[in-house]
Design a protein around this motif. Sequence first.
Motif, PDB file in Angstrom:
ATOM      1  N   HIS A  19      25.254 -18.882 -14.485  1.00  0.00           N
ATOM      2  CA  HIS A  19      26.331 -18.017 -14.009  1.00  0.00           C
ATOM      3  C   HIS A  19      25.991 -16.552 -14.272  1.00  0.00           C
ATOM      4  O   HIS A  19      25.705 -16.171 -15.411  1.00  0.00           O
ATOM      5  N   LEU A  20      26.052 -15.750 -13.219  1.00  0.00           N
ATOM      6  CA  LEU A  20      25.759 -14.326 -13.352  1.00  0.00           C
ATOM      7  C   LEU A  20      26.701 -13.663 -14.353  1.00  0.00           C
ATOM      8  O   LEU A  20      26.278 -12.862 -15.194  1.00  0.00           O
ATOM      9  N   ASP A  21      27.990 -13.995 -14.274  1.00  0.00           N
ATOM     10  CA  ASP A  21      28.954 -13.388 -15.183  1.00  0.00           C
ATOM     11  C   ASP A  21      28.946 -14.032 -16.564  1.00  0.00           C
ATOM     12  O   ASP A  21      29.709 -13.621 -17.441  1.00  0.00           O
ATOM     13  N   GLY A  22      28.060 -14.983 -16.769  1.00  0.00           N
ATOM     14  CA  GLY A  22      27.864 -15.566 -18.093  1.00  0.00           C
ATOM     15  C   GLY A  22      26.505 -15.228 -18.664  1.00  0.00           C
ATOM     16  O   GLY A  22      26.097 -15.796 -19.682  1.00  0.00           O
ATOM     17  N   GLY A  23      25.791 -14.291 -18.009  1.00  0.00           N
ATOM     18  CA  GLY A  23      24.437 -13.981 -18.438  1.00  0.00           C
ATOM     19  C   GLY A  23      24.205 -12.516 -18.758  1.00  0.00           C
ATOM     20  O   GLY A  23      23.059 -12.059 -18.758  1.00  0.00           O
ATOM     21  N   LEU A  24      25.267 -11.772 -19.032  1.00  0.00           N
ATOM     22  CA  LEU A  24      25.102 -10.356 -19.327  1.00  0.00           C
ATOM     23  C   LEU A  24      24.521 -10.150 -20.726  1.00  0.00           C
ATOM     24  O   LEU A  24      24.722 -10.974 -21.632  1.00  0.00           O
ATOM     25  N   ARG A  25      23.862  -9.027 -20.917  1.00  0.00           N
ATOM     26  CA  ARG A  25      23.422  -8.629 -22.247  1.00  0.00           C
ATOM     27  C   ARG A  25      24.629  -8.102 -23.023  1.00  0.00           C
ATOM     28  O   ARG A  25      25.435  -7.351 -22.469  1.00  0.00           O
ATOM     29  N   PRO A  26      24.768  -8.444 -24.305  1.00  0.00           N
ATOM     30  CA  PRO A  26      25.891  -7.905 -25.086  1.00  0.00           C
ATOM     31  C   PRO A  26      25.955  -6.378 -25.049  1.00  0.00           C
ATOM     32  O   PRO A  26      27.045  -5.801 -24.965  1.00  0.00           O
ATOM     33  N   ALA A  27      24.794  -5.730 -25.087  1.00  0.00           N
ATOM     34  CA  ALA A  27      24.783  -4.265 -25.055  1.00  0.00           C
ATOM     35  C   ALA A  27      25.323  -3.730 -23.733  1.00  0.00           C
ATOM     36  O   ALA A  27      25.960  -2.656 -23.695  1.00  0.00           O
ATOM     37  N   THR A  28      25.083  -4.460 -22.650  1.00  0.00           N
ATOM     38  CA  THR A  28      25.595  -4.035 -21.346  1.00  0.00           C
ATOM     39  C   THR A  28      27.115  -4.182 -21.289  1.00  0.00           C
ATOM     40  O   THR A  28      27.822  -3.282 -20.815  1.00  0.00           O
ATOM     41  N   VAL A  29      27.633  -5.306 -21.760  1.00  0.00           N
ATOM     42  CA  VAL A  29      29.082  -5.489 -21.803  1.00  0.00           C
ATOM     43  C   VAL A  29      29.712  -4.388 -22.656  1.00  0.00           C
ATOM     44  O   VAL A  29      30.701  -3.758 -22.254  1.00  0.00           O
ATOM     45  N   PHE A  30      29.124  -4.145 -23.816  1.00  0.00           N
ATOM     46  CA  PHE A  30      29.682  -3.151 -24.740  1.00  0.00           C
ATOM     47  C   PHE A  30      29.638  -1.750 -24.125  1.00  0.00           C
ATOM     48  O   PHE A  30      30.617  -0.999 -24.182  1.00  0.00           O
ATOM     49  N   GLY A  31      28.503  -1.406 -23.516  1.00  0.00           N
ATOM     50  CA  GLY A  31      28.342  -0.067 -22.953  1.00  0.00           C
ATOM     51  C   GLY A  31      29.288   0.195 -21.795  1.00  0.00           C
ATOM     52  O   GLY A  31      29.934   1.248 -21.729  1.00  0.00           O
ATOM     53  N   ILE A  32      29.373  -0.748 -20.852  1.00  0.00           N
ATOM     54  CA  ILE A  32      30.247  -0.540 -19.699  1.00  0.00           C
ATOM     55  C   ILE A  32      31.710  -0.581 -20.116  1.00  0.00           C
ATOM     56  O   ILE A  32      32.533   0.213 -19.632  1.00  0.00           O
TER      57      ILE A  32
END
Length: 359
Positions: A19-32
């Motif tokens: 799943h694309l929305d289950g494969g984000l980097r934690p740093a990307t989630v945090f930054g955005i």
Amino acid sequence: MTLAPDLLRSLPKVSLHDHLDGGLRPATVFGIATEIGHPLPADSPEALGRWFAESANSGSLVRYLETFDHTIAVMQTPEHLRRVAREFVEDLAADGVVYGEARWAPEQHTRGGLSEADAVEAVRDGLTEGMLVCADRGHRLQVQQLVTSMRHVEPSTRIAELALAYRDQGVAGFDIAGAEDGFPAERFLPAFQLLKQASFPYTIHAGEAAGVDSIWGALQVCSANRIGHGVRIVEDITSNDDGSVTLGRLAAYVRDQQIPLELCPSSNAQTGAVASLDAHPFPLLDGLGFVVTVNSDNQLMSGTTLSHEMGVLVDHLGYDLDGLERITLNAAASAFLPHPLREELIDDVILPGFEAARG
């Protein structure tokens, strides 16, 4: 036996259920999230990664799915969707994946004013950017979209029509996902009939949170080409006192028709679809002749990669290099690719890659 992590990463891999929305980097989630003002349950990327893993280990599919509130929140603009898609490809390449399918639901990415078509195009562009970046680094791979409908919403053919509109622009197939129990695939039968009439492949989540009946509906009513998870097909297999097993009618059909099962060991254990990794029926199904494939499902939530899932098969379920090659060939043969490209993937990439790994 065990296989070194470096060796596992070096193996050519095929990812069918990711799943694309289950494969984000934690740093990307945090930054955005910081950029857009979305509140998070952690105050650093590292702590956020731990929170996702702890939530995913709850044993509840409902709790597992709640973690997506945060990833979806940071995927609402073209720029953010492109970034997530590009990084998704880069992370697959770093893990040795040579072919992947990224599934996601465009209907969940319109809060910021995007149309569903805009969202598909943004992901298309991000996947393309990622593949070009990886090619420049010397790792060629192909990653396509599986456009998904959420099964708990009012059924329609809208997302199926969207998938068909972009079938020549990197959309390889269709799926329905989300809360499985209580929302049978049959609700979306008009969408599946539309896709079947258009000669377009699709997979259906079934046999994870719901049992054998969900697999029956996905196959015998909706005519799925593959089954997402499908691990609970074992409920139609009976163990006999003499050590043999007897397949029920549906299990025999899945095996005899060689319907691919997109098994996800870590995720299956985390959501309670199986009791534990050691109890996963992967080797049972494999030994009985089912077309089993190994997948990561959600890399962020499960804290996993496809290499890690291969390691699970080795460390918990007794697999060796030959077994990993066999299930990788299953996946390559089951990809939503034209047959000549599947043959090319097998002959030119998978088989030479495993031969090289043997030294």
